[in-house]
Design a protein around this motif. Structure first.
Motif, PDB file in Angstrom:
ATOM      1  N   ASN A  76      35.027  42.636  43.603  1.00 18.06           N
ATOM      2  CA  ASN A  76      36.308  41.984  43.350  1.00 18.06           C
ATOM      3  C   ASN A  76      37.212  42.857  42.486  1.00 18.06           C
ATOM      4  N   VAL A  77      36.624  43.446  41.450  1.00 17.78           N
ATOM      5  CA  VAL A  77      37.405  44.262  40.524  1.00 17.78           C
ATOM      6  C   VAL A  77      37.970  45.485  41.231  1.00 17.78           C
ATOM      7  N   LEU A  78      37.127  46.160  42.007  1.00 17.51           N
ATOM      8  CA  LEU A  78      37.582  47.357  42.714  1.00 17.51           C
ATOM      9  C   LEU A  78      38.639  47.013  43.762  1.00 17.51           C
ATOM     10  N   ALA A  79      38.422  45.922  44.503  1.00 12.95           N
ATOM     11  CA  ALA A  79      39.407  45.521  45.516  1.00 12.95           C
ATOM     12  C   ALA A  79      40.747  45.192  44.863  1.00 12.95           C
ATOM     13  N   CYS A  80      40.704  44.459  43.754  1.00 10.57           N
ATOM     14  CA  CYS A  80      41.937  44.117  43.042  1.00 10.57           C
ATOM     15  C   CYS A  80      42.643  45.379  42.558  1.00 10.57           C
ATOM     16  N   GLY A  81      41.894  46.291  41.929  1.00 10.44           N
ATOM     17  CA  GLY A  81      42.484  47.516  41.410  1.00 10.44           C
ATOM     18  C   GLY A  81      43.114  48.369  42.493  1.00 10.44           C
ATOM     19  N   VAL A  82      42.398  48.535  43.609  1.00 15.86           N
ATOM     20  CA  VAL A  82      42.908  49.369  44.699  1.00 15.86           C
ATOM     21  C   VAL A  82      44.160  48.750  45.313  1.00 15.86           C
ATOM     22  N   LEU A  83      44.148  47.432  45.536  1.00 16.19           N
ATOM     23  CA  LEU A  83      45.301  46.782  46.163  1.00 16.19           C
ATOM     24  C   LEU A  83      46.546  46.858  45.278  1.00 16.19           C
ATOM     25  N   VAL A  84      46.385  46.582  43.992  1.00 15.62           N
ATOM     26  CA  VAL A  84      47.538  46.641  43.085  1.00 15.62           C
ATOM     27  C   VAL A  84      48.038  48.074  42.978  1.00 15.62           C
ATOM     28  N   LEU A  86      47.701  50.605  45.150  1.00 15.52           N
ATOM     29  CA  LEU A  86      48.335  51.040  46.393  1.00 15.52           C
ATOM     30  C   LEU A  86      49.696  50.385  46.602  1.00 15.52           C
ATOM     31  N   THR A  87      49.779  49.090  46.305  1.00 16.73           N
ATOM     32  CA  THR A  87      51.056  48.400  46.462  1.00 16.73           C
ATOM     33  C   THR A  87      52.112  49.003  45.553  1.00 16.73           C
ATOM     34  N   ALA A  88      51.742  49.245  44.289  1.00 18.84           N
ATOM     35  CA  ALA A  88      52.696  49.846  43.354  1.00 18.84           C
ATOM     36  C   ALA A  88      53.111  51.236  43.821  1.00 18.84           C
ATOM     37  N   ALA A  89      52.152  52.037  44.287  1.00 16.36           N
ATOM     38  CA  ALA A  89      52.472  53.393  44.744  1.00 16.36           C
ATOM     39  C   ALA A  89      53.408  53.361  45.948  1.00 16.36           C
ATOM     40  N   ALA A 129      47.890  48.973  34.924  1.00 18.58           N
ATOM     41  CA  ALA A 129      47.537  48.591  33.558  1.00 18.58           C
ATOM     42  C   ALA A 129      48.440  47.470  33.046  1.00 18.58           C
ATOM     43  N   VAL A 130      49.728  47.541  33.343  1.00 17.05           N
ATOM     44  CA  VAL A 130      50.669  46.510  32.900  1.00 17.05           C
ATOM     45  C   VAL A 130      50.305  45.163  33.507  1.00 17.05           C
ATOM     46  N   ILE A 131      50.076  45.132  34.816  1.00 22.08           N
ATOM     47  CA  ILE A 131      49.826  43.874  35.510  1.00 22.08           C
ATOM     48  C   ILE A 131      48.523  43.225  35.047  1.00 22.08           C
ATOM     49  N   LEU A 132      47.439  43.983  35.022  1.00 27.64           N
ATOM     50  CA  LEU A 132      46.134  43.390  34.709  1.00 27.64           C
ATOM     51  C   LEU A 132      45.977  43.097  33.222  1.00 27.64           C
ATOM     52  N   SER A 133      46.518  43.945  32.356  1.00 30.37           N
ATOM     53  CA  SER A 133      46.427  43.641  30.920  1.00 30.37           C
ATOM     54  C   SER A 133      47.259  42.405  30.588  1.00 30.37           C
ATOM     55  N   ALA A 134      48.404  42.236  31.255  1.00 29.54           N
ATOM     56  CA  ALA A 134      49.222  41.052  31.028  1.00 29.54           C
ATOM     57  C   ALA A 134      48.492  39.792  31.481  1.00 29.54           C
ATOM     58  N   VAL A 208      56.878  42.333  39.820  1.00 27.65           N
ATOM     59  CA  VAL A 208      55.656  42.040  39.058  1.00 27.65           C
ATOM     60  C   VAL A 208      55.070  40.691  39.469  1.00 27.65           C
ATOM     61  N   ALA A 209      55.922  39.747  39.888  1.00 25.41           N
ATOM     62  CA  ALA A 209      55.396  38.482  40.395  1.00 25.41           C
ATOM     63  C   ALA A 209      54.575  38.716  41.658  1.00 25.41           C
ATOM     64  N   GLY A 210      55.073  39.603  42.529  1.00 19.82           N
ATOM     65  CA  GLY A 210      54.312  39.928  43.734  1.00 19.82           C
ATOM     66  C   GLY A 210      52.982  40.584  43.414  1.00 19.82           C
ATOM     67  N   LEU A 211      52.966  41.507  42.455  1.00 21.80           N
ATOM     68  CA  LEU A 211      51.716  42.167  42.079  1.00 21.80           C
ATOM     69  C   LEU A 211      50.739  41.178  41.447  1.00 21.80           C
ATOM     70  N   GLN A 212      51.261  40.249  40.650  1.00 23.48           N
ATOM     71  CA  GLN A 212      50.381  39.235  40.057  1.00 23.48           C
ATOM     72  C   GLN A 212      49.759  38.341  41.136  1.00 23.48           C
ATOM     73  N   LEU A 213      50.540  38.007  42.154  1.00 28.22           N
ATOM     74  CA  LEU A 213      50.007  37.180  43.247  1.00 28.22           C
ATOM     75  C   LEU A 213      48.979  37.943  44.073  1.00 28.22           C
ATOM     76  N   ILE A 214      49.175  39.252  44.233  1.00 32.07           N
ATOM     77  CA  ILE A 214      48.194  40.066  44.947  1.00 32.07           C
ATOM     78  C   ILE A 214      46.875  40.108  44.177  1.00 32.07           C
ATOM     79  N   ALA A 215      46.964  40.213  42.852  1.00 28.84           N
ATOM     80  CA  ALA A 215      45.755  40.325  42.035  1.00 28.84           C
ATOM     81  C   ALA A 215      45.003  39.001  41.911  1.00 28.84           C
ATOM     82  N   ALA A 216      45.729  37.887  41.899  1.00 32.19           N
ATOM     83  CA  ALA A 216      45.143  36.593  41.556  1.00 32.19           C
ATOM     84  C   ALA A 216      43.930  36.197  42.388  1.00 32.19           C
TER      85      ALA A 216
END
Length: 293
Positions: A76-84, A86-89, A129-134, A208-216
């Motif tokens: 779960n952690v790796l999938a979340c990290g990779v998706l966020v 890649l989306t940001a990039a 880092a911003v998205i997940l730490s928040a 950032v709302a979109g990235l938070q929804l991707i991570a959730a």
């Protein structure tokens, strides 16, 4: 009877996560202090060493991912990290190429190779880092109310606010102090927000709302968890905030620095209260809602 197979390491929390997290936090603190001191002293260092400053977002990402890996399945952690990441990039590359949706960033080549030939390589790590730490900081702040109705909506809202404030504090610092990106003159010739296009705060909130929804979905705990609060992500958020504040002060970006000081102080107080407070009663006596990680 066949011997049952042990559970896969990918479906379990990482045993070494705590050690990795605190090692990354220690290096992050040293990097922020070194970078902030150099900025305040007006010493930029040799250009060939500028890539070292890009390690700060990487260390922040490692610290917050390790915090998640201590309580969630590694997959779960790796999938979340990779998706966020890649989306940001990809969004940053689209912005650099087309000017939408956040505006036309012009990323530096001084840090070495650029991702997709457009994006400075530390930037997606910074967004991660911003998205997940928040999000994890919001989890600590809201810990006393984890059992109340609509906790998930409150978690998303507070995480969004923390992400947006940190992004707005870092933007002028990354542009004027670090020099990682610039805006074309035509984008800021008229109305602007701290040197960025006037629509930047609004579009950043949407982003950032979109990235938070991707991570959730990847951060949902299958079982209720009511353990000790993990302040590591809070420290990660505060370290990034301090980095931007020190850089902002060095460049006399008083509005951005003040925003960072107020937000950092508020988070420190609320996280301390949230971590020490008692949990609230469930919204319904017969069942407690499943918490999120």
């Amino acid at each position: 009877m066949p011997t049952p197979r042990p559970p896969s390491v990918w479906t379990q929390p990482l045993r070494q996560a705590g050690a990795i997290q605190w090692a990354a936090l220690t290096l992050l603190a040293l990097g922020v202090l070194a970078s902030g001191t150099a900025a305040l002293a007006g010493w930029g260092g040799p250009s060939r060493w500028r890539w070292l400053e890009g390690g700060i977002p990487v260390l922040a990402s490692v610290a917050v991912l390790a915090a998640l890996a201590a309580r969630l399945p590694l997959q779960n952690v790796l999938a979340c990290g990779v998706l966020v990441w890649l989306t940001a990039a990809m969004v940053m590359a689209v912005c650099a190429f087309t000017g939408s949706p956040l505006g036309r960033f012009e990323f530096t080549r001084a840090l070495g190779g650029r991702l997709m030939d457009h994006v400075a390589w530390p930037v997606p790590f910074l967004w991660l880092a911003v998205i997940l730490s928040a999000r994890q900081s919001a989890r600590v702040v809201l810990r006393p109310w984890r059992r109340v109705k609509n906790y998930g909506a409150w978690l998303l809202g507070v995480a969004l606010g923390l992400s947006l404030v940190l992004a707005l504090t870092i933007e002028p610092f990354g542009r004027q102090v670090l020099g990682w990106w610039q805006w074309p003159v035509r984008s800021t010739g008229h109305a602007h927000w701290l040197g960025a296009p006037v629509v930047f705060p609004v579009m950043t909130a949407v982003f950032v709302a979109g990235l938070q929804l991707i991570a959730a979905p990847w951060l949902m705990a299958k079982r209720p968890t009511v353990g000790e609060p993990d302040y590591g992500p809070v420290l990660t958020w505060l370290a990034l905030d301090l980095w931007a504040v020190l850089g902002g002060v060095s460049a006399r970006l008083w509005a951005a620095a003040a925003l960072g000081v107020v937000a950092g102080g508020a988070l420190a107080v609320l996280a301390r209260y949230g971590g020490r407070a008692r949990l609230s009663a469930p919204a319904r006596a017969e069942s407690a809602s499943v918490s999120t990680a």
